[in-house]
Scaffold this motif. Sequence first.
Motif, PDB file in Angstrom:
ATOM      1  N   GLU A  27     -18.684  82.023 -62.593  1.00 35.52           N
ATOM      2  CA  GLU A  27     -20.317  81.882 -62.576  1.00 35.52           C
ATOM      3  C   GLU A  27     -20.853  83.110 -62.644  1.00 35.52           C
ATOM      4  OE1 GLU A  27     -22.118  78.703 -60.429  1.00 35.52           O
ATOM      5  OE2 GLU A  27     -20.019  78.115 -59.552  1.00 35.52           O
ATOM      6  N   GLU A  79     -29.014  85.468 -65.906  1.00 43.80           N
ATOM      7  CA  GLU A  79     -29.450  84.882 -64.732  1.00 43.80           C
ATOM      8  C   GLU A  79     -29.790  85.656 -63.642  1.00 43.80           C
ATOM      9  OE1 GLU A  79     -26.458  81.013 -65.642  1.00 43.80           O
ATOM     10  OE2 GLU A  79     -26.254  81.943 -63.951  1.00 43.80           O
ATOM     11  N   HIS A 121     -29.573  80.739 -60.041  1.00 41.72           N
ATOM     12  CA  HIS A 121     -28.411  80.148 -60.378  1.00 41.72           C
ATOM     13  C   HIS A 121     -28.988  78.779 -60.861  1.00 41.72           C
ATOM     14  CE1 HIS A 121     -24.870  77.516 -60.163  1.00 41.72           C
ATOM     15  NE2 HIS A 121     -24.309  78.492 -60.149  1.00 41.72           N
ATOM     16  N   PRO A 122     -28.520  78.391 -61.900  1.00 40.79           N
ATOM     17  CA  PRO A 122     -29.094  77.144 -62.893  1.00 40.79           C
ATOM     18  C   PRO A 122     -29.113  75.758 -61.788  1.00 40.79           C
ATOM     19  CG  PRO A 122     -27.196  77.726 -64.055  1.00 40.79           C
ATOM     20  CD  PRO A 122     -27.417  78.874 -63.096  1.00 40.79           C
ATOM     21  N   GLN A 123     -28.068  75.511 -61.048  1.00 38.10           N
ATOM     22  CA  GLN A 123     -28.145  74.490 -60.061  1.00 38.10           C
ATOM     23  C   GLN A 123     -28.225  75.095 -58.574  1.00 38.10           C
ATOM     24  OE1 GLN A 123     -24.986  74.684 -62.329  1.00 38.10           O
ATOM     25  NE2 GLN A 123     -26.484  73.393 -63.443  1.00 38.10           N
ATOM     26  N   ARG A 124     -27.648  76.255 -58.116  1.00 34.78           N
ATOM     27  CA  ARG A 124     -27.969  76.439 -56.705  1.00 34.78           C
ATOM     28  C   ARG A 124     -29.216  77.186 -56.563  1.00 34.78           C
ATOM     29  NH1 ARG A 124     -22.175  79.076 -54.996  1.00 34.78           N
ATOM     30  NH2 ARG A 124     -21.114  78.724 -56.831  1.00 34.78           N
ATOM     31  N   GLY A 125     -29.893  77.566 -57.433  1.00 28.91           N
ATOM     32  CA  GLY A 125     -31.443  78.134 -57.203  1.00 28.91           C
ATOM     33  C   GLY A 125     -31.073  79.404 -56.849  1.00 28.91           C
TER      34      GLY A 125
END
Length: 278
Positions: free
Chosen positions: A29, A38, A65-69
């Motif tokens: 990631e 990112e 991060h796209p999911q974790r923020g």
Amino acid sequence: KAKRHNATVEVYDPTHHQRNAARLSLLTELRQAVERDELVLYYQPKYAFKPDKALHLEALVRWVHPQRGFVPPMEFIPFAEQTGYIKAITQWVMNRAIQQCAEWQRAGREIHVGLNISARDLLQPDLPETFVRMLEAHACEARLITLEITESAVVDDPRNALANLERLRATGCSLSIDDYGTGYSSLSYVRQMPVHELKIDRSFVMNLTTHPGDEIIVRSTIELAHDMGLTVTAEGVETEDILLRLGELGCDLAQGYLVSRPLAVADLDVWMANSPWA
Ligand code: C2E
Ligand code: CA
Ligand code: CA
Ligand code: CA
């Protein structure tokens, strides 16, 4: 049981197998984070005790991060250092910070930008060339950039670290010892290091006005630095009392939440227009 500096994945993944899988996915990631842009730089303003028409900022990396923020640097920088991926992150940070600094200068603003270099980066023989190449690519003056380094690189491998510091210094940038006071044999190394600034670690600054021992350390550090011709920045300044005391002790610059949190580029103008410390 997990150490504070470990990546968070290690905190909630108890078994070796799961932990290795989590580390692998974090590394994947992180690679994508650089490729997909990112990462973002925030800039924390510093207060200059002697009025200075230039503004001084420290660039601090964040990972959106796209999911974790929003992922804070302590959750991926130490991990990146362990895996060697820090080199790619440092190059990204350096390039972005230099580009931004040059952009400000073209807009007529004298803004000095500090950025963080890990111990491991300092031992890379190609770091000075990479730095010069980026300065040239963005037509940025080296004197506007400060590289913040910790003592540990010099402790680990003095010959290579010092050789690189000399080459970096020769480019015309400023060098700063970050987290000063938290290393082991601080003084003997500082004496050998061709630096311009000491940054006193937040742990000594936070209790400056309440712990007499901390005040002694800060006061003598400032005196020592000035005797050696270095400037001093105090980090972690959260109260006005501490800022005032630092001024009395002759500190040059103060950085901390009192002055400002780290800000997105778009918010810096608002800070400059409204903050009493700007
Ligand atoms: P550092 O270099 O010592 O940076 C200062 C840290 O203290 C920043 O945390 C900043 O947001 C925080 N801070 C500033 N003022 C205050 C205050 O008044 N009170 C408190 N409690 N904290 C304050 P951040 O941004 O989370 O960064 C943490 C560390 O991660 C940095 O410590 C640095 O070691 C590392 N780091 C951040 N960005 C980079 C980077 O681009 N490259 C590398 N290699 N390391 C980075
Ligand atoms: Ca720093
Ligand atoms: Ca640091
Ligand atoms: Ca620090």
